[in-house]
Write an enzyme that holds these catalytic residues in place. Structure first.
Site, PDB file in Angstrom:
ATOM      1  N   HIS A  54       0.770  -1.344  -0.073  1.00  0.00           N
ATOM      2  CA  HIS A  54      -0.120   0.014  -0.075  1.00  0.00           C
ATOM      3  C   HIS A  54       0.869   1.184  -0.058  1.00  0.00           C
ATOM      4  O   HIS A  54       2.049   1.226   0.481  1.00  0.00           O
ATOM      5  CB  HIS A  54      -0.984  -0.063   1.108  1.00  0.00           C
ATOM      6  CG  HIS A  54      -1.947  -1.008   1.170  1.00  0.00           C
ATOM      7  ND1 HIS A  54      -3.174  -0.830   2.003  1.00  0.00           N
ATOM      8  CD2 HIS A  54      -2.037  -2.101   0.485  1.00  0.00           C
ATOM      9  CE1 HIS A  54      -3.948  -1.839   1.716  1.00  0.00           C
ATOM     10  NE2 HIS A  54      -3.262  -2.756   0.835  1.00  0.00           N
ATOM     11  N   GLU A  56       1.057   3.962   1.799  1.00  0.00           N
ATOM     12  CA  GLU A  56       1.542   4.263   2.941  1.00  0.00           C
ATOM     13  C   GLU A  56       2.531   3.501   3.488  1.00  0.00           C
ATOM     14  O   GLU A  56       3.654   3.960   4.015  1.00  0.00           O
ATOM     15  CB  GLU A  56       0.276   3.923   4.084  1.00  0.00           C
ATOM     16  CG  GLU A  56      -0.901   4.883   3.762  1.00  0.00           C
ATOM     17  CD  GLU A  56      -2.036   4.222   3.088  1.00  0.00           C
ATOM     18  OE1 GLU A  56      -3.130   4.369   3.503  1.00  0.00           O
ATOM     19  OE2 GLU A  56      -1.875   3.486   2.299  1.00  0.00           O
ATOM     20  N   CYS A  87      -2.399  -0.308   7.378  1.00  0.00           N
ATOM     21  CA  CYS A  87      -1.637   1.069   7.309  1.00  0.00           C
ATOM     22  C   CYS A  87      -1.752   1.747   8.491  1.00  0.00           C
ATOM     23  O   CYS A  87      -0.730   2.521   8.826  1.00  0.00           O
ATOM     24  CB  CYS A  87      -2.062   1.829   5.993  1.00  0.00           C
ATOM     25  SG  CYS A  87      -1.606   0.757   4.581  1.00  0.00           S
TER      26      CYS A  87
END
Length: 153
Positions: A54, A56, A87
């Site tokens: 992801h 993040e 995250c």
């Protein structure tokens, strides 16, 4: 730069992700003391074959490598979409000071939606959070991306 300027930079990253057929999410880590963008990333889960890739997570990894530390004390994070539980936990473990996000994620978000991770008694570090920055634009990128996906099906 102000919050909206940083979010517009994150939106550019989300558009790059969309062009690569990734869920369009972009993230920045910023040093608020001098305004420097320390790290930037977009989702790469499909491209990397990695469910944890992801925006993040990738931005946190990049910032930690750059700063040669596992804690990002005093740093700000800008994300186009409310972070998921994974995250949100990574942000907490990295000790990011402030989280700014664009669109809320009522299905997968974990900060103001869902599990509300930072409200859990077991959460050791709670960043301050501000959502809704350029929310319409951030949300439109996601809606357009998934509308195109549905048309292809």
């Amino acid at each position: 730069m102000n919050k909206e300027d940083y979010m517009l930079e994150a939106i550019k990253l989300a558009n790059i992700a969309a062009a690569a057929d990734e869920v369009p999410v972009g993230a920045l880590i910023v040093n608020p003391q001098n305004g420097e963008i320390i790290a930037s990333a977009s989702n790469q889960s499909a491209h990397n074959g990695d469910a944890t890739a992801h925006a993040e997570i990738l931005a946190i990894q990049q910032a930690c490598r750059k700063l040669k530390t596992n804690r990002l004390w005093g740093m700000d994070m800008y994300i186009t979409l409310e972070p998921c539980t994974m995250c949100a936990a990574a942000i907490s473990f990295a000790r990011i000071e402030h989280v700014y996000f664009g669109a809320a994620d009522t299905k997968g978000g974990a900060i103001i939606s869902g599990v509300k991770f930072y409200e859990a008694a077991t959460c050791h570090h709670r960043p301050t959070v501000e959502g809704g920055i350029c929310a319409d634009l951030c949300g439109r990128i996601l809606k357009d991306f998934f509308a195109k996906k549905r048309k292809k099906s």
